[in-house]
Every structure is written in C-alpha cells, then in structure tokens.
Design an enzyme around this catalytic site. Structure first.
Site, mmCIF file in Angstrom:
data_model
loop_
_atom_site.group_PDB
_atom_site.id
_atom_site.type_symbol
_atom_site.label_atom_id
_atom_site.label_comp_id
_atom_site.label_asym_id
_atom_site.label_seq_id
_atom_site.Cartn_x
_atom_site.Cartn_y
_atom_site.Cartn_z
ATOM 1 N N GLY A 97 38.838 36.900 30.166
ATOM 2 C CA GLY A 97 38.702 36.709 28.726
ATOM 3 C C GLY A 97 38.003 37.852 28.016
ATOM 4 O O GLY A 97 37.634 37.736 26.848
ATOM 5 N N ASN A 133 46.692 29.231 32.588
ATOM 6 C CA ASN A 133 45.540 28.334 32.468
ATOM 7 C C ASN A 133 45.181 28.243 30.984
ATOM 8 O O ASN A 133 44.633 29.189 30.426
ATOM 9 C CB ASN A 133 44.370 28.917 33.279
ATOM 10 C CG ASN A 133 43.079 28.148 33.056
ATOM 11 O OD1 ASN A 133 43.086 27.036 32.534
ATOM 12 N ND2 ASN A 133 41.962 28.755 33.459
ATOM 13 N N TRP A 134 45.519 27.108 30.372
ATOM 14 C CA TRP A 134 45.302 26.967 28.922
ATOM 15 C C TRP A 134 43.836 26.704 28.603
ATOM 16 O O TRP A 134 43.460 26.703 27.427
ATOM 17 C CB TRP A 134 46.152 25.826 28.370
ATOM 18 C CG TRP A 134 47.642 26.056 28.441
ATOM 19 C CD1 TRP A 134 48.304 27.089 29.059
ATOM 20 C CD2 TRP A 134 48.663 25.224 27.878
ATOM 21 N NE1 TRP A 134 49.660 26.934 28.910
ATOM 22 C CE2 TRP A 134 49.911 25.809 28.197
ATOM 23 C CE3 TRP A 134 48.635 24.040 27.142
ATOM 24 C CZ2 TRP A 134 51.127 25.243 27.790
ATOM 25 C CZ3 TRP A 134 49.848 23.473 26.742
ATOM 26 C CH2 TRP A 134 51.079 24.084 27.071
ATOM 27 N N LYS A 135 43.041 26.408 29.616
ATOM 28 C CA LYS A 135 41.614 26.062 29.405
ATOM 29 C C LYS A 135 41.510 24.925 28.379
ATOM 30 O O LYS A 135 42.379 24.061 28.338
ATOM 31 C CB LYS A 135 40.816 27.294 28.980
ATOM 32 C CG LYS A 135 41.093 28.502 29.867
ATOM 33 C CD LYS A 135 40.103 29.587 29.676
ATOM 34 C CE LYS A 135 40.570 30.835 30.416
ATOM 35 N NZ LYS A 135 39.511 31.779 30.629
ATOM 36 N N SER A 146 42.282 38.987 32.272
ATOM 37 C CA SER A 146 42.847 39.778 31.178
ATOM 38 C C SER A 146 44.219 40.368 31.507
ATOM 39 O O SER A 146 44.510 41.514 31.146
ATOM 40 C CB SER A 146 41.862 40.874 30.742
ATOM 41 O OG SER A 146 40.671 40.287 30.224
ATOM 42 N N GLU A 165 39.716 36.430 40.790
ATOM 43 C CA GLU A 165 39.433 36.589 39.363
ATOM 44 C C GLU A 165 38.019 37.141 39.188
ATOM 45 O O GLU A 165 37.045 36.378 39.187
ATOM 46 C CB GLU A 165 39.522 35.236 38.651
ATOM 47 C CG GLU A 165 40.878 34.591 38.713
ATOM 48 C CD GLU A 165 41.107 33.686 37.509
ATOM 49 O OE1 GLU A 165 42.063 33.927 36.782
ATOM 50 O OE2 GLU A 165 40.295 32.777 37.285
ATOM 51 N N GLY A 224 44.999 33.489 31.519
ATOM 52 C CA GLY A 224 44.316 32.621 30.571
ATOM 53 C C GLY A 224 44.865 32.827 29.169
ATOM 54 O O GLY A 224 45.896 32.270 28.790
ATOM 55 N N GLY A 225 44.184 33.655 28.385
ATOM 56 C CA GLY A 225 44.506 33.842 26.972
ATOM 57 C C GLY A 225 45.976 34.087 26.692
ATOM 58 O O GLY A 225 46.562 33.486 25.778
ATOM 59 N N HIS A 254 37.488 27.472 39.456
ATOM 60 C CA HIS A 254 37.538 28.510 38.422
ATOM 61 C C HIS A 254 36.101 28.911 38.094
ATOM 62 O O HIS A 254 35.196 28.073 38.092
ATOM 63 C CB HIS A 254 38.255 27.976 37.175
ATOM 64 C CG HIS A 254 38.567 29.047 36.175
ATOM 65 N ND1 HIS A 254 37.614 29.573 35.337
ATOM 66 C CD2 HIS A 254 39.717 29.712 35.908
ATOM 67 C CE1 HIS A 254 38.176 30.506 34.585
ATOM 68 N NE2 HIS A 254 39.445 30.611 34.913
ATOM 69 N N GLU A 285 34.652 29.464 35.430
ATOM 70 C CA GLU A 285 34.045 28.711 34.311
ATOM 71 C C GLU A 285 33.541 27.357 34.795
ATOM 72 O O GLU A 285 32.525 26.854 34.316
ATOM 73 C CB GLU A 285 35.059 28.582 33.159
ATOM 74 C CG GLU A 285 35.232 29.921 32.454
ATOM 75 C CD GLU A 285 36.567 30.114 31.739
ATOM 76 O OE1 GLU A 285 37.313 29.141 31.563
ATOM 77 O OE2 GLU A 285 36.867 31.272 31.379
HETATM 78 C C1 PEP Z 1 41.557 32.668 33.522
HETATM 79 O O1 PEP Z 1 41.080 31.857 32.750
HETATM 80 O O2 PEP Z 1 41.794 32.315 34.670
HETATM 81 C C2 PEP Z 1 41.837 34.021 33.044
HETATM 82 C C3 PEP Z 1 42.225 34.907 33.903
HETATM 83 O O3 PEP Z 1 41.667 34.247 31.689
HETATM 84 P P1 PEP Z 1 42.141 35.575 30.870
HETATM 85 O O4 PEP Z 1 43.540 35.862 31.287
HETATM 86 O O5 PEP Z 1 42.028 35.172 29.443
HETATM 87 O O6 PEP Z 1 41.203 36.667 31.258
#
Ligand code: PEP
Length: 250
Positions: A171, A8-10, A210, A165, A231-232, A93, A95
C-alpha cells in the site's frame, strides 16, 4: 505452473462497487492464461460468489478463525467461508499480524482449519522495513515459514500457496526491486524444498506489495514468482485485469 493473480479488497467494497469490479472480470476470465481469485470483505463473499457462479474467477476470504464454530463474537470460521461460496482464504496477512497480534502459531492453526474445511490457503510472510534495513529479511521470512505452514501444506490435493509480501511495500507504492523479489523467492523455494521435498517445488509463491499494471510484467517474470497478491490495484477491474494479462505462462 499456472500463475495465480489474487485480489485482496481488504475493508473496501459495497454491493454496488463489487458488481462494478466482478462484472468485467467475469467477462474477461475465459481469455486469461492465469487463475484469478478475488477476496472481498466477508459481507460480500456470498453475493460475489453468486455473481461469479459458473465463471473461472474464484472467490476467497481474507481471514478465518482457527476453530470451526463456537463463542467467538465477530469472527468467521473456515466452514462458514466455504458455505458462503469461498474456495480460498488469505491467512497471516501482515495487517492481521499487526492489527490483531497474530502469531505464526495462530496463522498455522488458521491454515490447518482452512484445509480441514476444504479451502486453499494463501499464507502470507514478509519482513518489516526495519528488518529489511537490518538485513534480516530471510531470517524473518524463514521463521515465519517454519511457524506458519502446516506440516502437510504441500501434500494436499488442492495445496495452498505462499505469498511473499514485504510489509514496507504494501500500500505504499514502493514495490521491491526485481532483484530483491528474486532473492527472497529463491530463498523461500529452497526452504519449501528442504521442508517438503519434491512436493515443495509445486507450491506457488506469490509476490505482493504495490503491484500495479506498470510493474506487473517485470515482477511476474522474476524466477520463482508464481503470481501476485494485489491490494489497491484489485479494486479497479481495468487495473486488476491488466495485471492478470501480464502474467506469463510458464
Ligand atoms: C496486499 O494487501 O496484500 C497488498 C499487496 O496491497 P497493495 O497491492 O495495495 O500493496
């Protein structure tokens, strides 16, 4: 069940950076035992889909509207994502739930719209830190599953997946412990079986929060973890590929 590793590049990525991520993925994909999906921002879906045409790497959106078209300025519909080359979409999600006040009913409507457009949905659930500290994680996740998953979620030929999640792990660099992940994933599996019968056994449950190359193997080895939503670490091809390579074949 083949693991799914989804990135997930957000709100990150321009044409040049997208090419730097997907080029190495394209080259490595044939040797991976898992399925791989990238979810770039909407502006890049069509170009990323073109860059990945003919490869095993799939492309998805990060959200969709519940309606197929209409007067919804700035929104994108599931048929539009499909038209741009996506075959998956993330819905619910945390966010989106937090920044756009998305309710379980809205998430469910989006998952239904995704299916109607031929997209597979990643339906996200997860508790906040306050809810976890109050010992309410399964209550919250149970309510989100009941409200966000369409009734035919398990019955489709190309079924979607659930992503657990925990909000406090997204993040933050603080991933849930393997015991925490195992407990909630076992709870989710039991809920899926209760609601969908035998078909509930086939729905993959991803962990997200993470996930990094250093912790991926341990998290992906937890029973009932069918992949990861990343994500990251999905913004660096090397890290994302290291996570994909850590996925066990079950
Ligand atoms: C996400 O955005 O779904 C996520 C899990 O982010 P991260 O891996 O950065 O915690």
């Amino acid at each position: 069940m083949t693991a799914l590793i989804a990135g997930n590049w957000k709100m990150n990525g321009l044409t040049e950076t997208a090419a730097q991520i997907v080029g190495p993925l394209r080259r490595a994909a044939d040797d991976l035992a898992c399925e791989v999906l990238v979810c770039p921002p909407a502006t890049l879906i069509a170009s990323v889909a073109q860059m990945l045409a003919g490869s095993r790497v799939m492309v998805g959106g990060q959200d969709c509207h519940a309606k197929p078209s209409g007067a919804h300025t700035g929104d994108l519909s599931a048929p539009m994502l499909r038209d741009a080359g996506a075959t998956w979409v993330i819905v619910g999600h945390s966010e989106r739930r937090a920044d756009h006040a998305e309710t379980d009913a809205m998430v469910r409507a989006k998952a239904e719209a995704a299916a109607a457009a031929g997209l597979r949905a990643i339906v996200c659930v997860g508790e906040t830190e306050a809810e976890r500290l109050a010992g309410r994680e399964t209550e919250v996740v149970g309510r989100q599953l009941a409200g966000s998953l369409p009734d035919d979620f398990a019955g489709r030929p190309a079924a979607g997946v659930v992503a657990y999640e925990p909000v406090w792990a997204i993040g933050t660099g603080r991933n849930a412990t393997e015991a925490d992940v195992g407990a909630v994933h076992a709870f989710i599996r039991a809920e899926l079986l209760r609601r969908f019968g035998d078909a509930g056994a086939k729905i993959r449950i991803l962990y997200g929060g993470s996930v990094r190359p250093a912790n991926a193997a341990a998290l992906l080895a937890v029973p009932e973890v069918g992949g990861a939503l990343v994500g990251g670490a999905s913004l660096k091809a090397e890290d994302f590929l290291a996570i994909a390579k850590a996925a066990p074949t079950r």
